[in-house]
Structure formats: structure tokens, C-alpha cells
Design a protein around this motif. Structure first.
Motif, PDB file in Angstrom:
ATOM      1  N   GLU B 108      -0.134 -20.331  -2.829  1.00 22.83           N
ATOM      2  CA  GLU B 108       0.792 -19.519  -3.602  1.00 22.83           C
ATOM      3  C   GLU B 108       0.468 -19.632  -5.086  1.00 22.83           C
ATOM      4  O   GLU B 108       0.064 -20.684  -5.574  1.00 22.83           O
ATOM      5  N   GLN B 111       1.947 -22.510  -7.116  1.00 21.97           N
ATOM      6  CA  GLN B 111       1.281 -23.801  -6.973  1.00 21.97           C
ATOM      7  C   GLN B 111      -0.036 -23.830  -7.720  1.00 21.97           C
ATOM      8  O   GLN B 111      -0.387 -24.835  -8.330  1.00 21.97           O
ATOM      9  N   LYS B 142       8.562  -5.408  -0.193  1.00 21.66           N
ATOM     10  CA  LYS B 142       8.883  -5.490   1.227  1.00 21.66           C
ATOM     11  C   LYS B 142      10.037  -6.470   1.458  1.00 21.66           C
ATOM     12  O   LYS B 142      10.112  -7.501   0.811  1.00 21.66           O
ATOM     13  N   VAL B 158       9.326  -9.758  -0.756  1.00 16.88           N
ATOM     14  CA  VAL B 158       7.977  -9.888  -1.303  1.00 16.88           C
ATOM     15  C   VAL B 158       7.865  -8.959  -2.496  1.00 16.88           C
ATOM     16  O   VAL B 158       8.105  -7.758  -2.358  1.00 16.88           O
ATOM     17  N   GLY B 162       3.253  -9.980  -5.177  1.00 14.01           N
ATOM     18  CA  GLY B 162       2.902 -10.854  -4.067  1.00 14.01           C
ATOM     19  C   GLY B 162       3.724 -12.123  -3.963  1.00 14.01           C
ATOM     20  O   GLY B 162       3.557 -12.897  -3.027  1.00 14.01           O
ATOM     21  N   ALA B 163       4.623 -12.357  -4.913  1.00 14.82           N
ATOM     22  CA  ALA B 163       5.458 -13.545  -4.835  1.00 14.82           C
ATOM     23  C   ALA B 163       6.495 -13.375  -3.732  1.00 14.82           C
ATOM     24  O   ALA B 163       6.936 -12.263  -3.454  1.00 14.82           O
ATOM     25  N   VAL B 164       6.839 -14.463  -3.104  1.00 10.36           N
ATOM     26  CA  VAL B 164       7.828 -14.414  -2.028  1.00 10.36           C
ATOM     27  C   VAL B 164       9.074 -15.142  -2.486  1.00 10.36           C
ATOM     28  O   VAL B 164       8.997 -16.229  -3.046  1.00 10.36           O
ATOM     29  N   LYS B 165      10.202 -14.540  -2.270  1.00 13.15           N
ATOM     30  CA  LYS B 165      11.442 -15.180  -2.672  1.00 13.15           C
ATOM     31  C   LYS B 165      12.463 -15.004  -1.571  1.00 13.15           C
ATOM     32  O   LYS B 165      12.537 -13.947  -0.955  1.00 13.15           O
ATOM     33  N   GLU B 231      16.784 -12.840 -11.112  1.00 14.59           N
ATOM     34  CA  GLU B 231      16.098 -14.128 -11.207  1.00 14.59           C
ATOM     35  C   GLU B 231      14.605 -13.924 -11.460  1.00 14.59           C
ATOM     36  O   GLU B 231      13.988 -14.643 -12.245  1.00 14.59           O
ATOM     37  N   LYS B 307      -3.778  -9.898 -12.752  1.00 14.58           N
ATOM     38  CA  LYS B 307      -4.204  -9.468 -11.421  1.00 14.58           C
ATOM     39  C   LYS B 307      -3.852  -7.993 -11.260  1.00 14.58           C
ATOM     40  O   LYS B 307      -2.713  -7.607 -11.523  1.00 14.58           O
ATOM     41  N   ASP B 346      -9.568 -12.296  -3.226  1.00 16.07           N
ATOM     42  CA  ASP B 346      -8.572 -11.716  -2.327  1.00 16.07           C
ATOM     43  C   ASP B 346      -8.632 -10.207  -2.365  1.00 16.07           C
ATOM     44  O   ASP B 346      -8.718  -9.535  -1.360  1.00 16.07           O
ATOM     45  N   ASN B 350      -9.356  -7.692   0.575  1.00 19.84           N
ATOM     46  CA  ASN B 350      -8.341  -6.753   1.037  1.00 19.84           C
ATOM     47  C   ASN B 350      -8.788  -5.314   0.853  1.00 19.84           C
ATOM     48  O   ASN B 350      -8.663  -4.477   1.731  1.00 19.84           O
ATOM     49  N   ARG B 353     -11.355  -4.342   3.385  1.00 15.73           N
ATOM     50  CA  ARG B 353     -10.792  -4.247   4.729  1.00 15.73           C
ATOM     51  C   ARG B 353      -9.855  -3.056   4.866  1.00 15.73           C
ATOM     52  O   ARG B 353      -9.874  -2.358   5.860  1.00 15.73           O
ATOM     53  N   SER B 354      -9.015  -2.880   3.831  1.00 13.40           N
ATOM     54  CA  SER B 354      -8.031  -1.809   4.018  1.00 13.40           C
ATOM     55  C   SER B 354      -8.707  -0.447   4.077  1.00 13.40           C
ATOM     56  O   SER B 354      -8.228   0.468   4.723  1.00 13.40           O
TER      57      SER B 354
END
Lengths: 358, 358
Positions: B108, B111, B142, B158, B162-165, B231, B307, B346, B350, B353-354
Motif C-alpha cells: 500500500e 506503507q 468503487k 476505493v 487507489g487508496a482503500v478506506k 477525511e 502517479k 504497476d 495494468n 493487460r487491460s
DNA sequence: GGTTAGCACTCAACGCAAAAGAGTGCTAAA
DNA sequence: TTTAGCACTCTTTTGCGTTGAGTGCTAACC
């Protein structure tokens, strides 16, 4: 008669308490004259001096040098905390502050703990800490996956204690939404409720067999889960209000301060200390009691936060040995009570509802 | 002739550079004799004194008191950074350290940033900071829900970066799994890609209509999402290696140090500072340039992490004004290069692939 | 005109001794 | 057992001369 309990006469206790109180407030050594003035004792300073000499011999007091007053020793502070401490009543303002600020943060445990440690620091004027202790073996209660792209999904895990943790997973090959759904089901049926060390190779192989199409994805996911469990095992700690330490002369020695700050950064030692605590009472560690060298001139007080009989966190305070223990204890009790309440409310709510729901 | 560019003769530049270099290393004022010894100039100390007097008049140098050497002024440091700085080449050991420790933390962004700030602190010996800047308006890409109990589910979001909360949601009344699934679908179709301020009452009402059975759950969820977006708007900042500041004599003044630590705790000021930066180059703020009073004796250097053309974070370093800018710049460049690489890898993956997948 | 040697001057830093002050321990009396 | 009194100890403060680094200026030099 209680005047002789614990081997100290009432008068000795009164004098010891007076010295500790004065020392906590002022930080310096306390002399016999000062006590005479600020305490209604019907005796002279000479008598107090005699008593002080005896208290020193017993190990409760120390003398920095021959012509200074007395300073409470670690033993003296310990006795004070165990026996002489007076209950501190929080002001309504303080109570209100706890209520307001904590309620506002209602939400994830992490945030509550951090807010609480912040508050603890504010209210006590020492450094606050918030801890998620190392736990022997966490397990995951529920998995969920979020599909993003053919080679990229998010794995969300809910731990048994309700914490949510997520990881981005990038796969080398592609994974379809259908495969991901099957994978998710598999994780939920095989990897819930078990700790990291029980994720074995046979288990993995069994899962792969069950997965069928796209079996290689299982390995990828399990590796991520393993890492995630290890991270949870680690424990976390956040510190707030370091700047407050600087106001206390015991930290004017830059060397000491630097060491202490280093320890706070590393987190390990303190995390160990807290994780090792057995019960859910407030723990008080004065100076060398903590067994951590750099804390010899400091004190650590912390209170575990318990939910459903399991320790899910802790809040605490670090400061000089001569901490205002009464206030610190009251504050931590107040905070932890509030937090526990919030968690309990949930539980009752859920308990009540699930009785009806199940 | 280049000997006159920027209004400083070659010799003046050389002297200024020598003074700044020496000052960065030693921290104290630098005298004419010292320069004569450590620099091959074919002139005498008297000449250097003359030059120094002129440099002082121009504002590049300052004199703490009449019989001390010279100290570079803010202007002098700025000139040094802009014009005189020599490129610092990282040792292979340092490069290896960055590679190893950062790769290990792959995962993540939070981190990675924290690990990077830690590394920055270690390598430079100043205090490291990791920042997720305030962004004008985040949006969610999402939503996902995780059903736990009749009155308790988890909402996972999301973000576009790309952060998840996640947030625990407790409802007063019960919600069925089927309702939750419908709710989830609704959130994804109505509330993706829009910022907090576009969540309006009409929108909510439309969603409630579409929801039908269990419509009141929409309000609960939207409130949570709103809070969550706010937040995210806030930004985050973590600090590492505060203890390293103590080794520099400029922070032996407890008052200064306390103020600076306070600012680091509050996070706001620095978060503002970083969030306000426009481009993705390294920013260097020396002393009062930062406009933050308590940083007048400090310097802040940071590098945004970009990014997909969007600033998703920043890493930086805080230390005394006389920072080893060469080393700091090299370290931050190295770190950010590495991080960007990880993110880019990444993306390429991606992207490739996509193309095939879609 | 720029450069240099020489010298007087300034000012923080250091060391040291004397004075002040706080507090004790001890003795002798109540 | 308590207390008044006093000598004693040790830190802290203060003052003061000394030291030393470094400058600024002047006059000579190339």
C-alpha cells in the motif's frame, strides 16, 4: 491500629506524601521547612528532619547531595502510588472534552485510540500513546475481494476483533471476475478463524484442488494473506505530544531525551511492555520497573482496552517519574471508560438485535 | 564573461561556497583563516576578509557578533542551493539500502511512503516526513460492502488514486443481505467519481426512490461516505526520526525545539505547505521562506510523488537551515525515483493487460 | 587598483574564587 | 520524644580577569 500498618507511622506517611506531592509539582528536592509551612503538622522542622532521615534509611527517600532536600526514590513513588494516592476528580470541563472529542471520532478503533491518546496528552500534559498490542495469533473473520482490473484486485480482510485491513494484489496473469468470486469463497471457507502458523502447504494444495480453473491464483492470495496476518501480529503504536516532554527539567539532558525519543520511535520496547501485561487494569511502571534502560527516569502508565474479553488496544501516558499519577489515572480511567462504553454499546446493540435476528 | 554572472565574481562564489560548506558541516561561524587553509586560493586572509565584508554587505553573509566569523544568511543559503550546489553521488551502499528496504515494503502507498520517510531520515540524519497531501476533491472509484450482522456492515471505498478506506456502519434498524447488495449497487452507480460537495439532497432523494425497500439505509450510508470523503480531503502526515534533530546545536534551545515539535504534531502547517506546491519538482524551503514562523531556523525539503499525473503523496526531510542539501536532494530523488518506478511498473503492467482484457 | 602584512580592537567563552543560600545533622536542653 | 540552635556541607550565583578567535583598518606593496 492503622497508625502502624505497612510499617509506617501516620506521621511518616503524611510527611512522605507531602514530599512526593511537592516533588511532583516542583520537580526539585523538598526540604523540611517547606513541609512545615505547607502542611499542618504540630511538630518542628527538626522533627521532620529526623523523620526524613529515617524514611531515607528505609529507602523511600533519596538525597541528591548532602545539603539538598529529599527526593522520593522509586520505592517511595511506588508506595505513594499504591497507598497514598488521593482520588482525583476530573472537572466537568475535562469530562465534557472527553465526551465531545471522542464521540466525534466514533468510527474505527484505530482512530478512536489515536484520538484518545491525543486527549490523554492534552489533559495530562505528558506524552500520550495509543497501542494496538501484539496478539499471539490473530485470525481473519471474513474476506472480501474487489475486482479492479484483469491483473489487479483488492483483498479486504476483517479480523476477529473487527479491524479492517486491505491489500492491493497484482497478479502476473489475468484473473476473471468469476474466478475472483470463487477465490473469495474459498478464502472464506478455508482461511477464516485460523492464525498464520496454521496456513500450511497441504491446506494450500487442498484449496488449489478445490479452486480448479485458475488454481494458481490461490497461492498468490494466500501469500498476501500470510503477510497481512504477520502485519497484524506486529502491533502498532502511535505517539502524540512529544513536545510536552520538553517542559520537564528531567528531559533537559539532551542525551536522555534523545534516547527516550529513540525508544518511542522504535516502538518495540514499549509495545512489548504493553503486550506483556496480563490483566485489564491500569499498569503503572515507575522508572526501572519497566526493565527498559532508557526509561529509568520516566514513568509509563497505560490502560488496556478490552472488548469481548479480548484486549484490542491500549492507551497510555509517558512522562517523568514524578508524574501526576492521580490525574493520569483519572484521565486514563475516564478515557477507557468512554471507549469501552462505545464498544459495549455496539455489543449490546448487536447482541440485542442478533437475538431477534438469528 | 561568466566570471561576472549573477553579480558575483568567481572568487566571491568560491568563498561563499567554502563558507556555506564549512558552516553546513560544523554549524558555527566560519573565519577567514579557516577558508585560507581549506581552500586553494592564491590570496591572503586579508583579501578574504575584504571579500567577506562585501558579501555581507550584499546580504549573503551575517555576523553573529563583531568578533565572530561569518554565517551564511538565508539569502546566502538560497544562492548556494540554486547555484553552487554540487551533485552528491549516493554510495552503492545507500542505493542498495533504498532498493532493498523499499522493495520489501511493496504494497500500500501509505506503507511505502512511511518506509521511505524512515529511510530518508536514516540516510540523511534529519527528520523524515511522509505526506498524503490534501487534494482539492477526491472521489471514490468503487464501493464494496461487507455484511457482518443485521445492524452492522462494513463499507469499503476505493479512491480514484487507489487508496482503500473502510468504515464500520451500524444501523439502528436491521438491514438484510439482499438490501445491502442493492445499496452497494446504488452507491456504485450514483456516488462514484464525484466529490463530497456534489453529494446533494436531490441526489440522495433520487437514490432513496431507486432503493425502494429499505430506502432509509441510503441516508445512513451516504452520511458515512460523506464523512469518509472529508477525511480523505484532510491529508495525512507521519514523522520519523525526531530524535535526530537533537544532535544539532540549533535545537538545543528548548523553546525553539518545543515549538517545532508542536508544529510537527499539529501537521496542519506542513501539510498546507506541501499541498500548496504546484509542480512535482523538489521544493526547498529555507527558514522564513516557508512562511511558518517556527520554521525560521529550519529547512524543509520535499518531493511530491506523482502517479498518472496526479500528486498522490510526498516525502521530505526537516532539519536545520544549514542542511546538507546535496545529500538530501540526492536521497529524496533516489527514493522518489524508486517509488515512482514501483508505481509506474504497476501502470505499465495494468495498461498492457487491460488493452488485452477490454 | 587590487593585494597584503601588521596591529589594535571587540566580544564571547573560560576559569576561578568569593559570596550567598538552602538544607542538613548533631548536640544539648526541655 | 521533641525542639531550638548552630556548625557544616554542598550547590548556585556572581563578579572579574584572562584567553583567544576573528575582525576592521591603515599603510605599504606590486
Amino acid at each position: 491500629m492503622s497508625s502502624e500498618n505497612r510499617g509506617l507511622t501516620e506521621r511518616k506517611k503524611q510527611i512522605l506524601k507531602a514530599i512526593v506531592d511537592a516533588h511532583i509539582e516542583g520537580g526539585g528536592p523538598v526540604g523540611s521547612k517547606y513541609i512545615l509551612q505547607n502542611q499542618q503538622l504540630k511538630c518542628s522542622s527538626a522533627t521532620i528532619r529526623n523523620e526524613m532521615a529515617e524514611l531515607e534509611e528505609m529507602g523511600y527517600l533519596e538525597q541528591p547531595h548532602a545539603s539538598a532536600g529529599r527526593v522520593p526514590s522509586e520505592l517511595g513513588l511506588r508506595f505513594y502510588v499504591d497507598t497514598l494516592l488521593e482520588h482525583y476528580a476530573m472537572t466537568t470541563h475535562e469530562i465534557a472534552q472527553i465526551n465531545n472529542l471522542l464521540r466525534a471520532k466514533m468510527g474505527e478503533l484505530d482512530q478512536i485510540l489515536k484520538a484518545a491518546s491525543n486527549l490523554a496528552s492534552n489533559l495530562t500534559n505528558y506524552t500520550g500513546i495509543a497501542i494496538k498490542p501484539r496478539v499471539s495469533s490473530v485470525s481473519i473473520a471474513k474476506y472480501e475481494t474487489i475486482y479492479l482490473e484483469p491483473t489487479h484486485y483488492i483483498l479486504v480482510a476483517v479480523t476477529s476483533s473487527g479491524a479492517v485491513k486491505s491489500k492491493h494484489v497484482r497478479t502476473e496473469g489475468e484473473i476473471t471476475e468469476e474466478e475472483l468470486a470463487r477465490l473469495s469463497g474459498l478464502l472464506n471457507s478455508y482461511l477464516t478463524g485460523i492464525p498464520a502458523e496454521q496456513i500450511t502447504l497441504p491446506l494450500l494444495m487442498e484449496m488449489e484442488t478445490r479452486m480448479g480453473e485458475g488454481a494458481w491464483q490461490v497461492g498468490v492470495a494466500v501469500k498476501v494473506i500470510y503477510a497481512l496476518l504477520r502485519e497484524l501480529d506486529e502491533g502498532e503504536m502511535s505517539v502524540s505530544g512529544i513536545n510536552r516532554l520538553l517542559q520537564y527539567p528531567e528531559y533537559s539532558d539532551v542525551g536522555h531525551l534523545q534516547e527516550l525519543l529513540g525508544t518511542l520511535e522504535k516502538k518495540e520496547d514499549i509495545l512489548d511492555l504493553v503486550s506483556r501485561s496480563q490483566n485489564d487494569d491500569i499498569s503503572i511502571m515507575i522508572g526501572s520497573e519497566s526493565q527498559v534502560k532508557v526509561m529509568n527516569n520516566s514513568a509509563l502508565v497505560f490502560k488496556p482496552i478490552v472488548k469481548d474479553g479480548r484486549t484490542v488496544g491500549a492507551i497510555g501516558v509517558i512522562g517523568p517519574r514524578r508524574m501526576d499519577y492521580a490525574k493520569v489515572l483519572a484521565t486514563l480511567e475516564g478515557l477507557s471508560g468512554n471507549i469501552t462504553n462505545m464498544l459495549e454499546t455496539d455489543k449490546q446493540l448487536n447482541g440485542g438485535r442478533s437475538d431477534g435476528g438469528n
